[in-house]
Design a protein around this motif. Structure first.
Motif, PDB file in Angstrom:
ATOM      1  N   CYS A  21       0.845  -1.196   0.000  1.00  0.00           N
ATOM      2  CA  CYS A  21       0.000   0.000   0.000  1.00  0.00           C
ATOM      3  C   CYS A  21       0.877   1.242   0.000  1.00  0.00           C
ATOM      4  O   CYS A  21       1.905   1.304   0.689  1.00  0.00           O
ATOM      5  CB  CYS A  21      -0.899   0.008   1.233  1.00  0.00           C
ATOM      6  N   VAL A  22       0.485   2.238  -0.768  1.00  0.00           N
ATOM      7  CA  VAL A  22       1.248   3.480  -0.831  1.00  0.00           C
ATOM      8  C   VAL A  22       1.244   4.208   0.510  1.00  0.00           C
ATOM      9  O   VAL A  22       2.127   5.018   0.788  1.00  0.00           O
ATOM     10  CB  VAL A  22       0.692   4.402  -1.943  1.00  0.00           C
ATOM     11  N   SER A  23       0.268   3.894   1.375  1.00  0.00           N
ATOM     12  CA  SER A  23       0.204   4.519   2.700  1.00  0.00           C
ATOM     13  C   SER A  23       1.211   3.928   3.679  1.00  0.00           C
ATOM     14  O   SER A  23       1.301   4.396   4.814  1.00  0.00           O
ATOM     15  CB  SER A  23      -1.211   4.370   3.279  1.00  0.00           C
ATOM     16  N   ASN A  24       1.927   2.915   3.248  1.00  0.00           N
ATOM     17  CA  ASN A  24       2.872   2.245   4.131  1.00  0.00           C
ATOM     18  C   ASN A  24       4.024   3.177   4.509  1.00  0.00           C
ATOM     19  O   ASN A  24       4.728   3.700   3.649  1.00  0.00           O
ATOM     20  CB  ASN A  24       3.426   0.998   3.439  1.00  0.00           C
ATOM     21  N   GLU A  25       4.215   3.368   5.804  1.00  0.00           N
ATOM     22  CA  GLU A  25       5.379   4.116   6.273  1.00  0.00           C
ATOM     23  C   GLU A  25       6.614   3.231   6.155  1.00  0.00           C
ATOM     24  O   GLU A  25       6.517   2.007   6.027  1.00  0.00           O
ATOM     25  CB  GLU A  25       5.174   4.524   7.738  1.00  0.00           C
ATOM     26  N   VAL A  26       7.789   3.832   6.208  1.00  0.00           N
ATOM     27  CA  VAL A  26       9.022   3.053   6.213  1.00  0.00           C
ATOM     28  C   VAL A  26       8.989   2.111   7.419  1.00  0.00           C
ATOM     29  O   VAL A  26       8.757   2.547   8.550  1.00  0.00           O
ATOM     30  CB  VAL A  26      10.254   3.978   6.282  1.00  0.00           C
ATOM     31  N   GLY A  27       9.165   0.819   7.158  1.00  0.00           N
ATOM     32  CA  GLY A  27       9.094  -0.169   8.223  1.00  0.00           C
ATOM     33  C   GLY A  27       7.684  -0.590   8.571  1.00  0.00           C
ATOM     34  O   GLY A  27       7.481  -1.368   9.509  1.00  0.00           O
ATOM     35  N   GLY A  28       6.687  -0.121   7.800  1.00  0.00           N
ATOM     36  CA  GLY A  28       5.295  -0.423   8.104  1.00  0.00           C
ATOM     37  C   GLY A  28       4.866  -1.828   7.710  1.00  0.00           C
ATOM     38  O   GLY A  28       5.616  -2.589   7.082  1.00  0.00           O
ATOM     39  N   GLU A  29       3.624  -2.174   8.068  1.00  0.00           N
ATOM     40  CA  GLU A  29       3.118  -3.533   7.897  1.00  0.00           C
ATOM     41  C   GLU A  29       2.162  -3.681   6.719  1.00  0.00           C
ATOM     42  O   GLU A  29       1.586  -4.758   6.522  1.00  0.00           O
ATOM     43  CB  GLU A  29       2.419  -3.993   9.175  1.00  0.00           C
ATOM     44  N   TYR A  30       1.983  -2.610   5.923  1.00  0.00           N
ATOM     45  CA  TYR A  30       1.042  -2.699   4.807  1.00  0.00           C
ATOM     46  C   TYR A  30       1.701  -3.300   3.572  1.00  0.00           C
ATOM     47  O   TYR A  30       1.773  -2.688   2.511  1.00  0.00           O
ATOM     48  CB  TYR A  30       0.450  -1.336   4.500  1.00  0.00           C
ATOM     49  N   ALA A  31       2.215  -4.499   3.742  1.00  0.00           N
ATOM     50  CA  ALA A  31       2.776  -5.280   2.640  1.00  0.00           C
ATOM     51  C   ALA A  31       2.518  -6.737   2.956  1.00  0.00           C
ATOM     52  O   ALA A  31       2.535  -7.146   4.124  1.00  0.00           O
ATOM     53  CB  ALA A  31       4.268  -5.013   2.477  1.00  0.00           C
ATOM     54  N   GLY A  32       2.241  -7.527   1.924  1.00  0.00           N
ATOM     55  CA  GLY A  32       1.981  -8.947   2.123  1.00  0.00           C
ATOM     56  C   GLY A  32       2.180  -9.708   0.834  1.00  0.00           C
ATOM     57  O   GLY A  32       2.021  -9.157  -0.268  1.00  0.00           O
ATOM     58  N   ASN A  33       2.531 -10.982   0.952  1.00  0.00           N
ATOM     59  CA  ASN A  33       2.815 -11.805  -0.218  1.00  0.00           C
ATOM     60  C   ASN A  33       1.833 -12.971  -0.268  1.00  0.00           C
ATOM     61  O   ASN A  33       1.597 -13.642   0.738  1.00  0.00           O
ATOM     62  CB  ASN A  33       4.253 -12.343  -0.149  1.00  0.00           C
ATOM     63  N   ALA A  34       1.248 -13.211  -1.444  1.00  0.00           N
ATOM     64  CA  ALA A  34       0.268 -14.283  -1.585  1.00  0.00           C
ATOM     65  C   ALA A  34       0.409 -14.939  -2.954  1.00  0.00           C
ATOM     66  O   ALA A  34       1.024 -14.380  -3.867  1.00  0.00           O
ATOM     67  CB  ALA A  34      -1.153 -13.750  -1.405  1.00  0.00           C
ATOM     68  N   ARG A  35      -0.170 -16.127  -3.065  1.00  0.00           N
ATOM     69  CA  ARG A  35      -0.242 -16.810  -4.354  1.00  0.00           C
ATOM     70  C   ARG A  35      -1.620 -16.548  -4.939  1.00  0.00           C
ATOM     71  O   ARG A  35      -2.647 -16.913  -4.361  1.00  0.00           O
ATOM     72  CB  ARG A  35       0.000 -18.312  -4.180  1.00  0.00           C
ATOM     73  N   TRP A  36      -1.641 -15.885  -6.089  1.00  0.00           N
ATOM     74  CA  TRP A  36      -2.880 -15.461  -6.734  1.00  0.00           C
ATOM     75  C   TRP A  36      -3.177 -16.340  -7.944  1.00  0.00           C
ATOM     76  O   TRP A  36      -2.256 -16.810  -8.613  1.00  0.00           O
ATOM     77  CB  TRP A  36      -2.779 -14.005  -7.178  1.00  0.00           C
ATOM     78  N   LEU A  37      -4.452 -16.509  -8.230  1.00  0.00           N
ATOM     79  CA  LEU A  37      -4.904 -17.243  -9.412  1.00  0.00           C
ATOM     80  C   LEU A  37      -5.894 -16.376 -10.163  1.00  0.00           C
ATOM     81  O   LEU A  37      -6.833 -15.834  -9.563  1.00  0.00           O
ATOM     82  CB  LEU A  37      -5.577 -18.563  -9.005  1.00  0.00           C
TER      83      LEU A  37
END
Length: 557
Positions: A326-342
């Motif tokens: 997310c663009v709202s993510n601060e440095v070191g923030g938690e608004y990032a995640g990895n998933a397997r998409w179909l």
């Protein structure tokens, strides 16, 4: 009637109004709820810095806080209306009418709204008017008339002599005459229970008010609960569970054995669905049935395309591991995640539609009216840009976009990851604007190379000796080439990197540190495969993503 009683009556009337509106909205659609509409309007009108503050302060609970704030404001207004209605019921009716007008305006100005969508608000307001009037009338009592044989307040006691009565009458007559009273008795003092014209005085009945308010609260709660049930969540959840996912025509590469370093406290390579961050503008998660879902691709195309969910499932599906940020993510923030998409590759459908020369933006629209603008050249450059139907092996969770959402590696979510997507207009950046662009955010939004420290946590108390420092770094569609860590501003040291299946995912890293007693500052920076190293210049998320090195302080004893 005391002021608190009027406020209580107003609160109960407001609760009934909102409860009935919620019930009717459950039949008409959750987007017709006045609370949701007013909340959405508040989101749209809120300046970007205030939005950023809300996301930083409340995180994924920002919508709950906003709805709570709307309800608090509505409660205060309802209480004020009740206090004014003590003086005159017409004041209360007028206040509720204004109350309703604001709700109606918020509902009918939503995208694709119609006049019928105002029905829940109007019916709720009418119920509120009736409830307020009924409670005020219920709390107001009138004394019962005295029996016919009862002595009047000024009558002589039984057994008194007629002479005494006559004398008293004569004295009263003389007094009245001396005061200039008329023979009709206009100057005679009336008993306390009488008003001019013979009306009886009214009194306040606390018990009847409280029992009436309790009944109103029960009705409001039951109506709101039933409205939520009728809102379609259960039906959509049932439909989601019933989706049978086809096998991918192009499976994802196997996740390398060394992709997850399995360090306690380190973000796992694959983020579980229930742990995946959620940042969007939807106060109420759209409930879109796959049976009703349609995707329309139009605009600057040769052949407009319209697909049903069943049509989408029949197309060749691609599976890919992609990290979203997310663009709202601060440095070191938690608004990032990895998933397997179909999902279905977006370029395949765009080629079917025939994108015309000169088109450079895809303006995608969510079922709730949110829009985002995605660069055409990014989608068409060969990366796994998907109309995704599944996440980590199961149909998309409803809060993450079921039945279909967009996933585009390398772009912040606000310009690419439209949830509940139903419409894609092929257009130009100089002709259309998406939701966030006029609010001060960059139009294109490429993700910036970033890294963060997960282990140890900021402020942790550690024992002296060997300590593992670990975290994740990302540079979607470019890939992370190196991660460096330094302690107390000293020399940068190369961290060990985990394996990754593609450049579209984040990458775990770790470093062993011989910790000595004292307070220490740990910093991290990443370098991507283009040779770019994170800048130390600190910048906030707006307008195109935060920059700087993630730093934490720990205490070693």
């Amino acid at each position: 009637m005391p002021a608190w009683a009027g406020a209580l009556a107003g609160l109960a009337a407001g609760a009934v109004a909102l409860g009935l509106a919620q019930l009717v909205a459950g039949l008409a659609g959750p987007e017709t709820s006045p609370v949701v509409a007013v909340g959405d309007g508040a989101v749209d009108l809120t300046p970007a810095p205030v939005k950023d503050f809300a996301i930083r302060t409340f995180g994924e609970n920002d919508k709950t806080v906003l709805v709570g704030g709307v309800l608090v404001v509505l409660a205060l207004v309802a209480a004020l209306i009740g206090v004014l209605a003590r003086r005159r019921v017409a004041y209360g009716v007028a206040g509720l009418a204004v109350f309703a007008a604001v709700g109606v305006a918020a509902v009918v100005t939503r995208p694709s709204a119609s006049a019928v969508d105002a029905l829940p608000t109007v019916l709720g307001a009418l119920a509120g008017v009736w409830t307020l009037t009924w409670l005020l009338r219920r709390a107001t009592t009138r004394p019962q008339p005295a029996p016919a044989d009862a002595p009047s307040p000024g009558a002589a006691p039984a057994g008194a002599s007629s002479a005494a009565s006559s004398a008293a009458s004569s004295a009263a007559s003389s007094s009245g005459a001396a005061a200039g009273a008329s023979p009709q008795g206009e100057g005679v003092e009336r008993p306390a229970v009488m008003r001019a014209g013979g009306e009886q005085a009214t009194g306040f009945d606390r018990r009847r008010l409280l029992t009436g308010v309790a009944g109103g609260v029960v009705v409001a709660g039951a109506a709101a609960a039933l409205g939520r049930e009728l809102g379609g969540r259960q039906a959509v959840d049932t439909a989601r569970v019933g989706v049978a996912l086809p096998r991918p025509a192009t499976p994802a590469k196997p996740v390398p054995a060394g992709a997850d370093l399995r360090i306690n406290g380190l973000s796992s390579f694959i983020t579980r669905n229930q742990d995946f961050y959620r940042v969007d503008t939807a106060l109420v998660v759209p409930q879109v049935s796959p049976a009703d879902w349609r995707l329309r691709i139009h605009g600057l195309v040769d052949r407009p395309v319209e697909l049903t969910y069943a049509d989408l499932l029949k197309l060749p599906l691609t599976e890919a591991d992609v990290t979203l940020t997310c663009v709202s993510n601060e440095v070191g923030g938690e608004y990032a995640g990895n998933a397997r998409w179909l999902g279905v590759r977006m370029p395949d459908l765009l080629r079917r539609a025939g994108v015309r020369s000169g088109a450079d933006m895809l303006l995608s629209t969510s079922a709730d009216g949110f829009t985002c603008g995605t660069p055409v050249d990014v989608v068409m450059d060969g990366r796994d840009a998907l109309f995704a139907i599944a996440m980590n092996g199961e149909p998309l969770p409803v809060e993450h976009g079921f039945p279909v959402r967009q996933v585009v590696p390398g772009l912040y979510g606000y310009v690419s990851a439209t949830k509940w997507v139903v419409d894609v207009k092929v257009t130009r950046f100089d002709q259309d604007e998406a939701y966030w662009t006029p609010r001060g955010w960059s139009a294109r939004g490429p993700i910036k190379t970033q890294s963060r420290i997960d282990v140890p946590k900021a402020g942790a108390s550690l024992k002296a000796g060997r300590v593992t420092i670990a975290g994740v770094a990302w540079a979607q569609h470019k890939g992370v080439d190196a991660v460096e860590v330094r302690v107390d501003g000293g020399a940068w040291r190369q961290a060990r990197l985990a394996d990754v299946p593609s450049p579209d995912t984040w990458r775990q890293w770790s470093l062993d540190w011989d910790a000595t007693p004292g307070s220490h500052t740990l910093e991290v920076r990443a370098t991507d495969t283009t040779g770019y190293t994170q800048t130390d210049r600190k910048a906030p998320p707006a307008p195109d993503g935060a920059t700087g090195w993630h730093a934490i302080t720990v205490e070693v004893s």
